[in-house]
Design a protein around this motif. Structure first.
Motif, PDB file in Angstrom:
ATOM      1  N   SER A  47       0.806  -1.219   0.000  1.00  0.00           N
ATOM      2  CA  SER A  47       0.000   0.000   0.000  1.00  0.00           C
ATOM      3  C   SER A  47       0.841   1.271   0.000  1.00  0.00           C
ATOM      4  O   SER A  47       0.291   2.378  -0.058  1.00  0.00           O
ATOM      5  CB  SER A  47      -0.927   0.009   1.230  1.00  0.00           C
ATOM      6  OG  SER A  47      -0.179   0.109   2.434  1.00  0.00           O
ATOM      7  N   LEU A  48       2.160   1.123   0.043  1.00  0.00           N
ATOM      8  CA  LEU A  48       3.027   2.305   0.019  1.00  0.00           C
ATOM      9  C   LEU A  48       2.848   3.039  -1.311  1.00  0.00           C
ATOM     10  O   LEU A  48       2.925   2.432  -2.373  1.00  0.00           O
ATOM     11  CB  LEU A  48       4.484   1.879   0.190  1.00  0.00           C
ATOM     12  CG  LEU A  48       5.425   2.891   0.857  1.00  0.00           C
ATOM     13  CD1 LEU A  48       4.977   3.161   2.285  1.00  0.00           C
ATOM     14  CD2 LEU A  48       6.860   2.369   0.843  1.00  0.00           C
ATOM     15  N   PRO A  49       2.578   4.350  -1.286  1.00  0.00           N
ATOM     16  CA  PRO A  49       2.305   5.100  -2.521  1.00  0.00           C
ATOM     17  C   PRO A  49       3.456   5.032  -3.524  1.00  0.00           C
ATOM     18  O   PRO A  49       4.626   4.927  -3.142  1.00  0.00           O
ATOM     19  CB  PRO A  49       2.102   6.540  -2.019  1.00  0.00           C
ATOM     20  CG  PRO A  49       1.742   6.401  -0.578  1.00  0.00           C
ATOM     21  CD  PRO A  49       2.494   5.195  -0.082  1.00  0.00           C
ATOM     22  N   ALA A  50       3.120   5.119  -4.797  1.00  0.00           N
ATOM     23  CA  ALA A  50       4.129   5.039  -5.854  1.00  0.00           C
ATOM     24  C   ALA A  50       5.137   6.178  -5.758  1.00  0.00           C
ATOM     25  O   ALA A  50       6.282   6.036  -6.184  1.00  0.00           O
ATOM     26  CB  ALA A  50       3.453   5.045  -7.219  1.00  0.00           C
ATOM     27  N   GLY A  51       4.723   7.311  -5.203  1.00  0.00           N
ATOM     28  CA  GLY A  51       5.619   8.459  -5.092  1.00  0.00           C
ATOM     29  C   GLY A  51       6.613   8.349  -3.951  1.00  0.00           C
ATOM     30  O   GLY A  51       7.549   9.156  -3.860  1.00  0.00           O
ATOM     31  N   ASP A  52       6.436   7.384  -3.095  1.00  0.00           N
ATOM     32  CA  ASP A  52       7.344   7.190  -1.965  1.00  0.00           C
ATOM     33  C   ASP A  52       8.655   6.596  -2.466  1.00  0.00           C
ATOM     34  O   ASP A  52       8.641   5.618  -3.225  1.00  0.00           O
ATOM     35  CB  ASP A  52       6.702   6.259  -0.934  1.00  0.00           C
ATOM     36  CG  ASP A  52       7.452   6.242   0.387  1.00  0.00           C
ATOM     37  OD1 ASP A  52       8.645   5.861   0.386  1.00  0.00           O
ATOM     38  OD2 ASP A  52       6.845   6.587   1.420  1.00  0.00           O
ATOM     39  N   PRO A  53       9.799   7.160  -2.079  1.00  0.00           N
ATOM     40  CA  PRO A  53      11.092   6.636  -2.560  1.00  0.00           C
ATOM     41  C   PRO A  53      11.356   5.188  -2.143  1.00  0.00           C
ATOM     42  O   PRO A  53      12.218   4.530  -2.719  1.00  0.00           O
ATOM     43  CB  PRO A  53      12.117   7.600  -1.935  1.00  0.00           C
ATOM     44  CG  PRO A  53      11.398   8.234  -0.785  1.00  0.00           C
ATOM     45  CD  PRO A  53       9.975   8.345  -1.213  1.00  0.00           C
ATOM     46  N   HIS A 103       9.087   2.855  -2.384  1.00  0.00           N
ATOM     47  CA  HIS A 103       8.042   2.055  -3.029  1.00  0.00           C
ATOM     48  C   HIS A 103       8.583   0.778  -3.676  1.00  0.00           C
ATOM     49  O   HIS A 103       8.070  -0.325  -3.441  1.00  0.00           O
ATOM     50  CB  HIS A 103       7.315   2.900  -4.072  1.00  0.00           C
ATOM     51  CG  HIS A 103       6.287   2.136  -4.849  1.00  0.00           C
ATOM     52  ND1 HIS A 103       6.559   1.563  -6.082  1.00  0.00           N
ATOM     53  CD2 HIS A 103       4.998   1.837  -4.574  1.00  0.00           C
ATOM     54  CE1 HIS A 103       5.477   0.954  -6.527  1.00  0.00           C
ATOM     55  NE2 HIS A 103       4.519   1.091  -5.632  1.00  0.00           N
ATOM     56  N   ASP A 104       9.613   0.917  -4.514  1.00  0.00           N
ATOM     57  CA  ASP A 104      10.137  -0.247  -5.239  1.00  0.00           C
ATOM     58  C   ASP A 104      10.696  -1.295  -4.278  1.00  0.00           C
ATOM     59  O   ASP A 104      10.459  -2.503  -4.453  1.00  0.00           O
ATOM     60  CB  ASP A 104      11.230   0.183  -6.222  1.00  0.00           C
ATOM     61  CG  ASP A 104      10.669   0.960  -7.407  1.00  0.00           C
ATOM     62  OD1 ASP A 104       9.435   0.945  -7.590  1.00  0.00           O
ATOM     63  OD2 ASP A 104      11.461   1.591  -8.129  1.00  0.00           O
ATOM     64  N   GLN A 105      11.424  -0.845  -3.262  1.00  0.00           N
ATOM     65  CA  GLN A 105      11.969  -1.781  -2.284  1.00  0.00           C
ATOM     66  C   GLN A 105      10.848  -2.460  -1.512  1.00  0.00           C
ATOM     67  O   GLN A 105      10.927  -3.663  -1.221  1.00  0.00           O
ATOM     68  CB  GLN A 105      12.905  -1.063  -1.312  1.00  0.00           C
ATOM     69  CG  GLN A 105      13.580  -2.009  -0.326  1.00  0.00           C
ATOM     70  CD  GLN A 105      14.457  -1.280   0.688  1.00  0.00           C
ATOM     71  OE1 GLN A 105      14.582  -0.047   0.646  1.00  0.00           O
ATOM     72  NE2 GLN A 105      15.068  -2.025   1.591  1.00  0.00           N
ATOM     73  N   ALA A 106       9.792  -1.712  -1.209  1.00  0.00           N
ATOM     74  CA  ALA A 106       8.653  -2.274  -0.481  1.00  0.00           C
ATOM     75  C   ALA A 106       7.961  -3.350  -1.311  1.00  0.00           C
ATOM     76  O   ALA A 106       7.581  -4.412  -0.794  1.00  0.00           O
ATOM     77  CB  ALA A 106       7.668  -1.180  -0.107  1.00  0.00           C
ATOM     78  N   GLN A 107       7.802  -3.083  -2.603  1.00  0.00           N
ATOM     79  CA  GLN A 107       7.172  -4.060  -3.483  1.00  0.00           C
ATOM     80  C   GLN A 107       8.003  -5.341  -3.568  1.00  0.00           C
ATOM     81  O   GLN A 107       7.467  -6.463  -3.512  1.00  0.00           O
ATOM     82  CB  GLN A 107       7.000  -3.464  -4.892  1.00  0.00           C
ATOM     83  CG  GLN A 107       6.107  -2.239  -4.961  1.00  0.00           C
ATOM     84  CD  GLN A 107       4.665  -2.556  -4.632  1.00  0.00           C
ATOM     85  OE1 GLN A 107       4.063  -3.454  -5.206  1.00  0.00           O
ATOM     86  NE2 GLN A 107       4.081  -1.818  -3.697  1.00  0.00           N
ATOM     87  N   GLU A 108       9.310  -5.183  -3.704  1.00  0.00           N
ATOM     88  CA  GLU A 108      10.196  -6.338  -3.828  1.00  0.00           C
ATOM     89  C   GLU A 108      10.234  -7.136  -2.519  1.00  0.00           C
ATOM     90  O   GLU A 108      10.238  -8.370  -2.535  1.00  0.00           O
ATOM     91  CB  GLU A 108      11.601  -5.886  -4.205  1.00  0.00           C
ATOM     92  CG  GLU A 108      12.536  -7.040  -4.526  1.00  0.00           C
ATOM     93  CD  GLU A 108      13.910  -6.585  -4.985  1.00  0.00           C
ATOM     94  OE1 GLU A 108      14.747  -7.463  -5.274  1.00  0.00           O
ATOM     95  OE2 GLU A 108      14.157  -5.362  -5.029  1.00  0.00           O
ATOM     96  N   THR A 109      10.246  -6.423  -1.395  1.00  0.00           N
ATOM     97  CA  THR A 109      10.281  -7.098  -0.098  1.00  0.00           C
ATOM     98  C   THR A 109       8.981  -7.845   0.154  1.00  0.00           C
ATOM     99  O   THR A 109       8.984  -8.973   0.664  1.00  0.00           O
ATOM    100  CB  THR A 109      10.533  -6.082   1.029  1.00  0.00           C
ATOM    101  OG1 THR A 109      11.772  -5.401   0.793  1.00  0.00           O
ATOM    102  CG2 THR A 109      10.607  -6.776   2.384  1.00  0.00           C
TER     103      THR A 109
END
Length: 222
Positions: A67-73, A75-81
């Motif tokens: 749910s971390l917004p796409a604009g959050d720096p 974001h990509d690490q959160a998606q991968e984790t």
């Protein structure tokens, strides 16, 4: 030669997100095995209920990271984790099925069915939190899933028990679990989780009458 060895070590070293995902999964397993859930909250110490409890904890972390917004720096690490954690969960389920003697040809079918249940749980809990549905709705869902200990029969594709009478004692414990679930959601710390550190709040000890015969009707899912 040393530079070549360093490159080889780097190539085979697990990605940070993969390492974090593995640690997060172990933390979810540890939390879901706390005796308080089975003694005070009355969760059945059986395969179906243990699966439900573990799915809740893994799902909380996955959905919060997703749910971390796409604009959050981050974001990509959160998606991968989140994906790494989910992959660790699925791999463990696959291994468990095989350890239970499920044949190679049957494992994919059972994993597909479990996957449908997991997706349903993750989405429903995420909806409850996003919609601020309140403790009553969360308790009802808890009573029909975690407290029910479904065996995922063919008549219930998502493994959820619907429309059945629930004892007042069970509903009371489900409400207490809903309070715990909200506290776990509120306590979620993205930066710590991305580093593979996960701390859940301690479930409150309960003093409830498990033998209460009063019945209430579990509400239908909206």
């Amino acid at each position: 030669m040393q530079r070549l060895l360093d490159k080889l070590k780097s190539a085979f070293k697990p990605r940070p997100a993969k390492q974090a995902g593995d640690r997060l999964y172990l933390a979810c397993v540890t939390q879901s095995r706390l005796p308080v859930f089975y003694i005070d909250y009355g969760v059945d110490d059986a395969i179906g209920s243990r699966f439900e409890l573990l799915t809740f904890h893994v799902g909380l972390v996955v959905t919060r990271l997703k749910s971390l917004p796409a604009g959050d720096p981050r974001h990509d690490q959160a998606q991968e984790t989140a994906q790494a954690l989910f992959d660790s969960f699925l791999l463990a389920l696959d291994s468990t099925l095989r350890e239970q003697g499920v044949g190679d040809l049957s494992v994919p079918k059972k994993m597909k069915k479990l996957g449908q249940v997991i997706y349903t749980r993750l989405k429903r809990w995420d909806d409850l939190w996003r919609e601020n549905a309140g403790l009553t709705a969360a308790a009802d869902y808890t009573a029909r899933t975690i407290m029910a200990g479904s065996d995922y029969g063919d008549d219930e594709a998502d493994g959820e028990v619907r429309g059945q009478a629930v004892s007042a004692a069970v509903l009371e414990r489900a409400q207490a679990f809903a309070i715990y679930a909200q506290a776990a959601c509120d306590a979620f710390q993205v930066d710590d989780v991305l580093a593979g550190r996960l701390s859940f709040p301690s479930p409150a000890a309960l003093e409830s009458d498990a033998d209460s015969a009063d019945l209430v009707m579990s509400g239908e899912e909206q």
